[in-house]
Design a protein around this motif. Sequence first.
Motif, short mmCIF file in Angstrom:
data_model
loop_
_atom_site.label_atom_id
_atom_site.label_comp_id
_atom_site.label_asym_id
_atom_site.label_seq_id
_atom_site.Cartn_x
_atom_site.Cartn_y
_atom_site.Cartn_z
N PHE A 81 7.71 6.90 0.14
CA PHE A 81 8.03 8.03 1.00
C PHE A 81 9.48 7.94 1.42
N GLU A 82 10.22 9.03 1.29
CA GLU A 82 11.66 8.98 1.53
C GLU A 82 12.18 10.34 1.98
N PRO A 83 13.19 10.33 2.86
CA PRO A 83 13.85 11.58 3.17
C PRO A 83 14.55 12.10 1.92
N VAL A 84 14.70 13.42 1.80
CA VAL A 84 15.38 14.00 0.65
C VAL A 84 16.88 13.73 0.69
N ASN A 88 6.60 10.24 -3.17
CA ASN A 88 6.35 9.96 -4.59
C ASN A 88 4.98 9.32 -4.65
N VAL A 89 4.02 10.04 -5.21
CA VAL A 89 2.64 9.58 -5.13
C VAL A 89 2.17 9.07 -6.49
N GLY A 90 1.53 7.91 -6.47
CA GLY A 90 0.90 7.36 -7.67
C GLY A 90 -0.59 7.23 -7.43
N PRO A 91 -1.33 6.72 -8.40
CA PRO A 91 -2.78 6.61 -8.26
C PRO A 91 -3.20 5.68 -7.12
N ASP A 140 0.84 -1.21 0.00
CA ASP A 140 0.00 0.00 0.00
C ASP A 140 0.86 1.25 0.00
N ALA A 141 2.03 1.14 0.62
CA ALA A 141 2.96 2.27 0.64
C ALA A 141 4.35 1.73 0.94
N THR A 142 5.35 2.50 0.53
CA THR A 142 6.74 2.10 0.74
C THR A 142 7.47 3.18 1.51
N LEU A 143 8.27 2.73 2.46
CA LEU A 143 9.17 3.61 3.18
C LEU A 143 10.57 3.30 2.67
N PHE A 144 11.22 4.30 2.08
CA PHE A 144 12.55 4.09 1.51
C PHE A 144 13.55 4.94 2.27
#
Length: 326
Positions: A251-254, A243-246, A63-67
């Motif tokens: 989600f990642e720190p810069v 980074n959002v998709g449909p 559902d979501a990724t933490l990178f």
Amino acid sequence: MTHEIAVIPGDGIGQEVTPAAVEVLETLEIDFEFREGDAGDAVQEETGEALPDETYELAASADATLFGAAGETAADVILPLREAVDSFVNVRPAKAYPGIDAVRPETNLVFLRENTEGVYSGHEDRLTDDVATLTRVVTESASRQLAEFACEYVEDNDYDGFTTVHKANVMRETDGLFRDTVADVADENGVETDEVLMDAFATHVCLEPDNFDVVVCPNLAGDVLSDLAAGLVGGLGLLPSANVGPDRGLFEPVHGTAPDIAGEGVANPAAAIISAAMLVEYLGYDEDGAAIREAVETTLEEGPRTPDLGGDASTDDVTEAIVDRL
Ligand code: ATP
Ligand code: MG
């Protein structure tokens, strides 16, 4: 409802700040199922592949990724991962925090950067030894998708409207299409917009950042100008991104792998933890996101602080303080 979260720490301080973000998420009363995947330099050395198929599949189905971050292999990791989540927009808030040294403490804006085309669409050629070319691609559909997201973002977050940044006076076809499409979509949705040429924006945002709140940009402009804004708020260490998709997001720190401090246990986990706040907000838990943000902000202001912010606390100390405040 269970949310499956892919956790991809990667290299360097990614290995330190990503577990910190997971620890914060575990504090919430939300049903998460975490699944860890490998990516980056270390796995490349081991297996010859910077992004193993199973990690790609993990991000493409979660559902979501933490990178976290990837080192030398960053481009081989993050570009396919953004594609795995079908990401069309990169959301980059640049906000100064109380108590943190910032060039422009009044800065509080968010970039919505087109994430698939422009000059980063990969159409480069070397015609002869001394001539190289690049094809810049702008489509109405990608511009429209970004603008629709921007309209929703403005509405959901109670902004008055957004600013479109472009250079359509020179790049008449490509940025012209971008500008016109974004303006049409804003009109259709009754959202107010204004426009600033990207070079002028660079000056304005330095001098009067509080004139801007939501900034909609083509890919390259968004990349460069959001880094510029990072400088206004005190560097990369505190900036999150989405980074959002449909159907899913990453989600990642810069910041990157910070090889100069990696392995010492002193990386600032704030950017990764605010990225986790963006993740829970993306899943619809606005109150939990706000609670994380508040715990981070209080900790930034009152301590403990990691060495990059002048303190002597460890990543674990700061994470524990944030978890306690939550
Ligand atoms: P990469 O190639 O992976 O981007 P880099 O050398 O560019 O690595 P960055 O991670 O971009 O390093 O960081 C730039 C500087 O900011 C480094 O000095 C690093 O120590 C510092 N920095 C970045 N993120 C953090 C953090 N979370 N906590 C403390 N310092 C950080
Ligand atoms: Mg870097």
